[in-house]
Design an enzyme around this catalytic site. Structure first.
Site, PDB file in Angstrom:
ATOM      1  N   LYS A  22       1.574  29.982  23.390  1.00 40.65           N
ATOM      2  CA  LYS A  22       2.002  31.098  22.535  1.00 40.65           C
ATOM      3  C   LYS A  22       2.715  32.175  23.345  1.00 40.65           C
ATOM      4  O   LYS A  22       3.794  32.634  22.967  1.00 40.65           O
ATOM      5  CB  LYS A  22       0.789  31.708  21.833  1.00 40.65           C
ATOM      6  N   ASN A  23       2.107  32.595  24.451  1.00 44.27           N
ATOM      7  CA  ASN A  23       2.678  33.727  25.178  1.00 44.27           C
ATOM      8  C   ASN A  23       3.997  33.374  25.862  1.00 44.27           C
ATOM      9  O   ASN A  23       4.806  34.261  26.123  1.00 44.27           O
ATOM     10  CB  ASN A  23       1.666  34.289  26.191  1.00 44.27           C
ATOM     11  N   CYS A 117      -2.712  43.005  18.725  1.00 45.88           N
ATOM     12  CA  CYS A 117      -4.163  43.083  18.739  1.00 45.88           C
ATOM     13  C   CYS A 117      -4.624  44.461  19.188  1.00 45.88           C
ATOM     14  O   CYS A 117      -4.019  45.085  20.052  1.00 45.88           O
ATOM     15  CB  CYS A 117      -4.735  42.029  19.680  1.00 45.88           C
ATOM     16  N   ARG A 122      -2.149  50.499  24.661  1.00 46.82           N
ATOM     17  CA  ARG A 122      -1.240  49.462  25.169  1.00 46.82           C
ATOM     18  C   ARG A 122       0.112  50.103  25.467  1.00 46.82           C
ATOM     19  O   ARG A 122       1.087  49.900  24.747  1.00 46.82           O
ATOM     20  CB  ARG A 122      -1.132  48.309  24.175  1.00 46.82           C
ATOM     21  N   ASP A 306      -7.952  36.951  28.115  1.00 46.90           N
ATOM     22  CA  ASP A 306      -7.796  36.271  26.822  1.00 46.90           C
ATOM     23  C   ASP A 306      -8.826  35.164  26.605  1.00 46.90           C
ATOM     24  O   ASP A 306      -8.846  34.538  25.538  1.00 46.90           O
ATOM     25  CB  ASP A 306      -6.373  35.712  26.678  1.00 46.90           C
ATOM     26  N   ARG A 398      -2.105  33.736  14.103  1.00 46.03           N
ATOM     27  CA  ARG A 398      -1.006  34.218  14.948  1.00 46.03           C
ATOM     28  C   ARG A 398      -0.837  33.354  16.186  1.00 46.03           C
ATOM     29  O   ARG A 398       0.260  33.222  16.707  1.00 46.03           O
ATOM     30  CB  ARG A 398      -1.307  35.649  15.442  1.00 46.03           C
TER      31      ARG A 398
END
Ligand code: UD1
Length: 420
Positions: A22-23, A117, A122, A306, A398
Site C-alpha cells: 500500500k505505502n 489515520c 502529523r 504499523d 483503505r
C-alpha cells in the site's frame, strides 16, 4: 453500517499470499505524473486508497486502463496542471505526494491538507523545508497548501527526522530538478527503495535509496514506456505473521520478502514462536502461550509502528507483563481500550502501554480507530472465544486487499454484514 462478524477462536492454518505494498502504491501512483508517457504497473493492491489515487490522477487528465484488479496502464502525456483537486485530495493523507510530483511536473500545485489515520500530530514541515530548499515557495491557507517554483534546483537537504513521507516527497520533487539533490538522514523503509526503483525504471537517476543518503541527479524527462511490479507489502505480511502467533496457528506466507521482516521475526522467536524463512515465503507457527516482551517502535529496520497494534494483540495474551514504547506516533494506543472490552488488561500511558497478559480474549463489539488498529481487532476476534463484531471498516479497506477472504482461506470464520 458495515461490520465484520468473527467467530473464534480459530487457529490459522494454510497458505496466504501477500499483495503489493500500500505505502509504495500511494507514492508510485503520484510519481507517474512525472512521466511524459505511458507506464504499466503490476501487483497494485486492490484497496480503497489506490482507487482514490486513481480518481485523482484521472481528475488531472491521466488515462487509466485496468487490465485486471491488480494491473493498470497509466498515460500521463496530457496532464491538466490547473485541474481543481482540492476536495478530493483532502480525503487522505498520502495526497501530500502530489505536492512533490506536481511541483516537478507543473511547477505549481494546490492540494487540500491531508487527512488520514488519527495517530496524533502529523506535521509536514520537513516536506516543506525540502521543497523550499529546492527553490519552491509554499503558502498554507484555508486548509490548503499552495506550492510554486519557477525552477527547482538540486541542493543538499538534511532531514531532522528520518521521515518516510518527506524522503519520498523530496525525491519526487527533485527527479526533474536541475542538478543534484542530496537527502541526508533519509528514511530507509522498503517502499522508499521501491519508489526509487520505479522512477529509475522510468528514466530517473536516483542512487542510495535504502541508505540514509540518497542522491538524485536531475534528468530532463521521464519517458516511461516500461512496466513495474510493486514490492510485496511488508506490513500485510507482518500482520499475517502476528495473526498466526496470536491464534496459535501455523501458516505459510507467500510472496513476501523475509529480509524486510527481520525485526518481527526476531521478536517472535524471542517470545517463543517459530519462524522459518524461505526467501520469498515464511512459515510462522506457535502452539503455546508466547512469553512477555519489551518493544520499541522505530524507523526501518527497527520494529515498525504499523505493526505495533497487531503485536499488542499477541502480547495481550502473552505469559507475563509486556511493555510497548511507541517511538513514532503520539497517539497509537487507542486500540487498547477496544482490546480491554475483550478482556485484555492493558494500561495506555500515552507514548507507552503496559500489557498484563491474560489467558485468552472474549468476543465483543469493537471499533477500529485507524487502519492498523482495525487489523489488530480482526486478529483479536480470530483469537478470542465467541463472537467479535468489528466496526468502522472504512479504515481497514483503505489498506488491506480482501482481508476477510484471505483470513477465511486459512481457517478464520469472518462474515461481512450490513447492519440496519
Ligand atoms: C509513513 C507511513 C505510515 C507509517 C509511518 C512511519 C505512508 C503513506 N505512511 O507515514 O504508515 O506509520 O511512515 O513508519 O507511507 N514528522 C515531522 N515532520 C514532517 C514529517 C514527519 O515531524 O514533516 C514526524 C512525524 O510526526 C512522525 C515521524 O516524523 O513522528 C515519522 O513520520 P513519517 O515517517 O513522515 O510518517 P509518514 O510518512 O506520514
Amino acid at each position: 453500517m458495515k461490520k465484520l462478524v468473527i467467530a473464534g477462536p480459530t487457529p490459522l492454518r494454510g497458505e496466504v499470499s501477500i499483495s503489493g505494498a500500500k505505502n509504495a502504491a500511494v507514492a508510485i501512483l503520484p510519481a507517474t505524473l512525472l512521466i511524459n508517457g505511458v507506464c504499466r504497473i503490476e501487483n497494485l493492491p486492490n484497496i480503497s486508497d489506490v482507487s482514490l489515487y486513481c480518481d485523482i490522477l484521472q481528475a488531472l487528465g491521466a488515462k487509466i486502463t485496468w487490465h485486471n484488479k491488480n494491473e493498470i496502464t497509466i498515460d500521463t502525456r496530457n496532464i491538466n496542471c490547473n485541474a481543481d483537486i482540492i476536495e478530493i485530495t483532502r480525503k487522505f493523507r498520502a495526497s501530500y505526494y502530489l505536492i512533490g510530483s506536481l511541483l516537478g511536473r507543473c511547477g505549481s500545485v494546490r492540494v487540500g491538507l491531508p487527512g488520514g489515520c488519527k495517530l496524533g500530530a502529523r506535521p509536514i514541515d520537513l516536506h516543506i523545508k525540502g521543497f523550499e530548499s529546492l527553490g519552491a515557495t509554499t503558502t498554507i491557507s484555508q486548509g490548503n497548501i499552495h506550492a510554486t517554483a519557477k525552477k527547482l534546483v538540486g541542493t543538499s537537504i538534511y532531514l531532522d527526522i528520518a521521515s518516510v513521507g518527506a524522503t519520498i516527497n523530496i525525491m519526487l520533487a527533485s527527479v526533474l530538478a536541475e542538478g543534484t539533490t542530496i537527502i541526508d538522514n533519509a528514511a530507509k523503509e522498503p517502499h522508499i527503495v521501491d519508489v526509487a526503483n520505479f522512477l529509475n525504471t522510468m528514466g530517473a537517476d536516483i542512487r542510495g535509496a535504502g541508505t540514509d543518503m540518497i542522491k538524485i541527479h536531475g534528468v530532463k524527462e521521464l519517458k516511461g514506456d516500461a512496466t513495474y511490479s510493486i514490492v510485496p507489502d511488508q506490513i500485510e505480511a507482518g500482520t499475517f505473521m502476528l495473526a498466526a502467533v496470536a491464534s496459535r496457528g501455523d501458516i505459510i506466507i507467500k510472496n513476501c520478502i523475509s529480509k524486510h521482516l527481520e525485526s518481527i521475526t526476531a521478536k517472535l522467536i524471542e517470545i517463543g514462536a517459530n519462524v522459518e524463512e524461505y526467501g520469498d515465503s515464511l512459515r510462522v507457527w506457535c502452539n503455546q502461550r508466547p512469553s512477555k516482551a519489551v518493544i520499541k517502535t522505530l524507523p526501518y529496520p527497527g520494529f515498525p509502528t504499523d505493526l505495533q497494534p497487531q503485536m499488542g494483540v499477541v502480547l495481550a495474551t502473552a505469559d507475563g507483563t509486556s511493555i510497548i514504547n511507541e517511538g513514532i506516533w503520539e497517539s497509537r494506543f487507542q486500540y487498547t481500550a477496544e482490546l480491554n472490552k475483550m478482556g485484555a488488561n492493558i494500561m495506555d500511558q500515552g507514548k507507552s502501554a503496559v500489557f498484563d497478559g491474560v489467558e485468552s480474549l472474549v468476543g465483543a463489539p469493537v471499533y477500529s480507530t485507524d487502519l492498523r488498529a482495525g487489523a489488530a481487532l480482526i486478529i483479536a476476534g480470530i483469537s478470542a472465544h465467541g463472537i467479535t463484531e468489528v466496526y468502522n471498516l472504512e479504515h481497514i479497506d483503505r489498506g488491506y486487499e480482501n482481508i476477510e477472504e484471505k483470513f477465511n482461506s486459512i481457517g478464520a470464520n469472518i462474515k461481512r454484514v450490513l447492519e440496519d
